[in-house]
Design a protein around this motif. Structure first.
Motif, short mmCIF file in Angstrom:
data_model
loop_
_atom_site.label_atom_id
_atom_site.label_comp_id
_atom_site.label_asym_id
_atom_site.label_seq_id
_atom_site.Cartn_x
_atom_site.Cartn_y
_atom_site.Cartn_z
N HIS A 216 -8.12 9.65 3.65
CA HIS A 216 -9.36 9.59 3.75
C HIS A 216 -10.31 9.23 4.80
CE1 HIS A 216 -8.34 10.68 -0.51
NE2 HIS A 216 -7.90 9.56 -0.72
N GLY A 217 -11.56 9.58 4.69
CA GLY A 217 -12.52 8.79 5.83
C GLY A 217 -13.45 9.87 6.35
N GLY A 218 -13.26 11.27 5.73
CA GLY A 218 -14.14 12.24 6.35
C GLY A 218 -14.19 12.14 7.81
N HIS A 219 -15.29 12.37 8.34
CA HIS A 219 -15.51 12.44 9.69
C HIS A 219 -16.05 10.90 10.20
CE1 HIS A 219 -15.83 14.06 13.77
NE2 HIS A 219 -17.27 13.59 13.63
N LEU B 86 2.09 12.80 -1.84
CA LEU B 86 1.20 11.38 -1.69
C LEU B 86 -0.14 11.46 -1.99
CD1 LEU B 86 3.02 10.24 1.71
CD2 LEU B 86 3.18 9.11 -0.54
N LEU B 87 -0.53 12.59 -1.46
CA LEU B 87 -2.06 12.87 -1.55
C LEU B 87 -2.49 13.30 -3.05
CD1 LEU B 87 -2.36 14.95 1.68
CD2 LEU B 87 -3.77 13.09 1.28
N ALA B 88 -1.59 14.03 -3.52
CA ALA B 88 -1.90 14.36 -4.99
C ALA B 88 -2.15 13.04 -5.96
CB ALA B 88 -0.84 15.19 -5.50
N SER B 89 -1.26 12.12 -5.29
CA SER B 89 -1.34 10.63 -6.45
C SER B 89 -2.82 9.98 -5.95
CB SER B 89 -0.18 9.83 -5.75
OG SER B 89 -0.11 9.60 -4.44
N GLY B 90 -3.33 10.39 -4.83
CA GLY B 90 -4.44 9.54 -4.40
C GLY B 90 -5.73 10.54 -4.73
N SER C 249 -1.59 3.00 -0.45
CA SER C 249 -1.35 1.78 0.18
C SER C 249 -2.42 1.65 1.37
CB SER C 249 -0.02 1.75 0.64
OG SER C 249 0.01 2.90 1.86
N TYR C 250 -3.16 2.82 1.62
CA TYR C 250 -4.16 2.76 2.26
C TYR C 250 -5.49 2.06 1.76
CZ TYR C 250 -7.73 4.51 5.73
OH TYR C 250 -8.71 4.61 6.86
N GLY C 251 -5.87 2.47 0.63
CA GLY C 251 -6.69 1.46 -0.26
C GLY C 251 -8.17 1.67 0.41
N VAL D 138 -8.16 -1.46 7.89
CA VAL D 138 -6.79 -0.91 8.54
C VAL D 138 -6.86 -0.34 9.64
CG1 VAL D 138 -5.00 0.46 7.59
CG2 VAL D 138 -6.30 -0.91 6.10
N ASN D 139 -8.00 0.54 9.92
CA ASN D 139 -8.16 1.50 11.18
C ASN D 139 -8.24 0.41 12.29
OD1 ASN D 139 -8.65 2.96 8.76
ND2 ASN D 139 -8.93 4.65 10.47
#
Lengths: 257, 432
Positions: free
Chosen positions: B410-413, A13-17, B29-31, B421-422
């Motif tokens: 994603h999102g870092g800190h 999943l991560l590799a795709s993103g 899907s998170y986007g 979404v969050n």
């Protein structure tokens, strides 16, 4: 096994993103954000210290006095100014508050225009003239700000900036009672801009303020209400130093731009 | 019956791996648009992807203060007058509602931007909200902390718990249907300890506790943060310091743009421009912010406890006294130095503490492993690319929390905290 499967799934999943990061992803999905950073090999770089110690060198011969004024302003803010602002906000509808802000901001465009001219900023002078014209007429004496909607954003220029453009040094840092951080050059600028505003006497406001101190009071409360800064908001014992540096650099930026 | 066997095995496997099934959100899907953890940390979410929040004018809120440590007024210099009472912010709903306490991250003020954002989010969803300052902040340390040496998490949680009680006592008429708790970054770690404390003291009976991007191993987190200012940054030389480099970029950016316009959208535009910051530069920027927090902690803790490491004991300090010489000293002290010079000696003296490893085990989430495993009211949201985590930390959270952990790609800190979404997930958790 389940763990490995989860990890595999995550990796896929991560590799795709992730396109740009060629990070190795851990079993648990951690992408190791610090992995690709270039570090000083011996981790003994003192750049933060060097930069910050340099930033503390602001010419401030009146520091002791300034710090006392800082504390005075802090108290005045907490005990007088902010309660006034809260009361003002409580009794005044939001629309009226905007009207008041726009009105005073429109008057402030007069010194802005003059200073843009003094700095030979042609485009900015034209834009500010147009703002004044539209806002005073279409905007009903400045109560409304149609110019910003037309793509003419407010661009403040004060006499301190004009002096800075012509190379006048900032001079010693000053904490002004009630008005907050300044330096000698900008304090002079403030006086000149005030003089300009009262000489031009747009909409007769400056003259009326002489007889009606409540206009000046309203202006000050409005100023405080639209200024976001709160003493103590940096929540640091060294707020004085940080404020001083931020002010000095912000002014340099405004002058350079 | 090989098929049945296989089915049974598959089923058994599913049951067995349930605790491991943290909710992993896949990136597509998170986007979330920022895949660079440093950019996300600094700029947070682009404005058009943030949730709708109530305007300030629509929130019935006020700042209050409580005097918790009356002796401090006489112990600290007079220029500490603003922080001898603890201030906090309460936003109240009209009628009965659940109440949420928010604990901010390292050095965080009760009204800092992240805490304000969370307040608006929860207030808009119908909660009373109390915003507190972090136990590692200058005001909390002075006004509310018993030992004023933050970092020993169970003590910090105890201090917080007293503050929460005092807040509750100051508003006896406030109609509260249930108590919730949340915290982000260091505040999330403290929230976990507060929740644990509440299980025995039973003052609030928190219904739900949400930990947002907590450090797992506190020492890993502070080592990472200390290391960020060690990045090799291009453009720094004998005549240009890091700040001058940054301000130079900012000046050129605005000159090209034609006017100064500071707003949320500016940061994205800046990263698209020629002046774009490199990862090392952003890392240094984040590291610098935390170094300032470390300096404040080191200075304040030293002063209140009269340790004489930064401020000589007994030196007269008034409102006009320059603090710059002490600031210069405090700046040299990073988190590691603070722990070595102040926290560990205090811990050894007061709790008969031992080695650094023992301290780490006591102050990190490890100390609460059993509690976190069995307490269904606690959930964690974290990011796979959070800079405060180290290797194995997510694994610990997965093992301990299972499905109560959500990992965003994603999102870092804290960068994705204000992503829609969050925010939906947070509200859903407290609603549920």
């Amino acid at each position: 096994m389940a763990k490995r499967f989860t990890a595999l799934l995550c990796t896929c999943l991560l590799a795709s993103g992730l396109v740009q990061a060629e990070h190795q992803v851990d079993d648990d999905g951690f992408t190791q954000p610090l992995q690709h950073l270039q570090f000083n090999p011996r981790l003994d770089q003192r750049e933060f210290e060097r930069s910050t110690l340099g930033a503390l060198n602001v010419y401030d011969p009146l520091e002791s006095w300034n710090r006392r004024v800082y504390h005075f302003n802090y108290r005045f803010d907490q005990w007088v100014f902010l309660p006034l602002v809260d009361g003002y906000r409580y009794v005044t509808p939001t629309l009226v508050q905007h009207g008041v802000s726009n009105f005073f901001s429109n008057l402030g465009d007069v010194p802005s225009l003059l200073n843009s001219l003094l700095q030979f900023k042609g485009k900015r002078s034209l834009q500010t003239s147009a703002r004044l014209l539209f806002n005073t007429t279409l905007g009903v004496a400045g109560l409304w700000d149609p110019a910003s909607r037309m793509g003419l954003p407010k661009q403040k220029e004060d006499f301190g900036q004009t002096l800075g453009v012509y190379g006048v040094p900032a001079g010693p840092y000053l904490m002004l009672p009630l008005l907050g951080p300044a330096n000698l050059r900008d304090t002079g600028g403030l006086v000149v801009d005030f003089g300009v505003e009262s000489q031009v006497n747009l909409l007769n406001v400056a003259e009326a303020s002489g007889n009606h101190p409540e206009i000046t009071a309203l202006k000050m409360v409005d100023q405080r209400a639209i200024t976001d800064f709160r003493y103590g908001q940096l929540n640091s014992p060294f707020e004085y130093e940080k404020l001083r540096y931020a002010y000095s650099e912000a002014r340099k930026l405004q002058i350079a731009e | 019956m090989p098929l049945l066997h296989r089915l049974a095995a598959a089923f058994g496997g599913l049951v067995l791996c349930v605790p491991l099934w943290a909710a992993d959100i896949d990136a597509r899907s998170y986007g979330y648009p920022l895949s660079n953890p440093f950019e996300a940390t600094i700029a947070t979410t682009p404005p058009n992807l943030r949730p709708a929040l109530p305007a300030d004018a629509d929130i019935e809120q006020a700042d209050y203060q409580i005097k918790l440590r009356p002796e401090r007024e006489f112990e600290v210099p007079e220029n500490f007058w603003p922080v001898t009472k603890l201030r906090y912010r309460l936003a109240q709903q009209k009628g009965q509602a659940p109440l949420i306490f928010i604990i901010p991250g390292t050095g965080g003020h009760y009204a800092n931007s992240t805490s304000e954002y969370l307040k608006k989010l929860f207030y808009g969803a119908g909660y009373h909200v109390v915003q507190l300052s972090s136990p590692s902040s200058y005001d909390f340390m002075t006004a509310a902390s018993r030992f004023a040496t933050p970092g020993f998490t169970s003590d910090d949680a105890d201090d917080l718990y007293r503050v929460m009680h005092a807040v509750r006592a100051q508003h006896p008429k406030l109609a509260i249907s249930a108590f919730h708790l949340t915290g982000y970054s260091l505040g999330a770690l403290q929230a976990a300890f507060v929740s644990h404390l509440d299980e025995t003291r039973r003052g609030f009976n928190f219904k739900r506790v949400l930990l947002l991007n907590p450090p797992v191993n506190l020492y890993t987190s502070i080592s990472n943060l200390d290391r960020l200012v060690q990045t090799r940054v291009e453009g720094i030389d004998d005549t240009t310091t890091f700040y001058e480099l940054m301000l130079g970029k900012l000046t050129r950016y605005f000159q090209r743009k034609g006017h100064i316009d500071l707003n949320d959208a500016m940061l994205y535009d800046f990263q698209q421009s020629k002046e774009q910051l490199s990862d090392e530069q952003m890392a240094m920027l984040i590291g610098a912010v935390f170094r300032f927090a470390a300096a404040d902690i080191a200075f304040t803790s030293d002063l209140i406890n009269r340790r004489g490491l930064i401020t000589p004991v007994g030196i007269p300090i008034g409102e006009g006294t320059s603090l710059t010489p002490f600031f210069k000293r405090a700046l040299q002290c990073d988190f590691d130095c603070y722990i070595t010079e102040q926290l560990i000696p205090m811990w050894r003296a007061r709790y008969n503490g031992g080695s650094l490893n023992q301290l780490i085990n006591q102050v990190s989430l490890y100390a609460l492993e059993d509690y976190l495993r069995n307490s269904s009211k606690v959930a964690v949201m974290h990011n796979a690319d959070d800079v405060i985590l180290g290797r194995g930390d997510l694994g610990f959270l997965r093992r301990t929390l299972g499905e109560r952990l959500t990992v965003y790609p994603h999102g870092g800190h804290l960068g994705n905290l204000n992503y829609r979404v969050n925010s939906d997930a947070m509200l859903e958790f407290f609603r549920g």
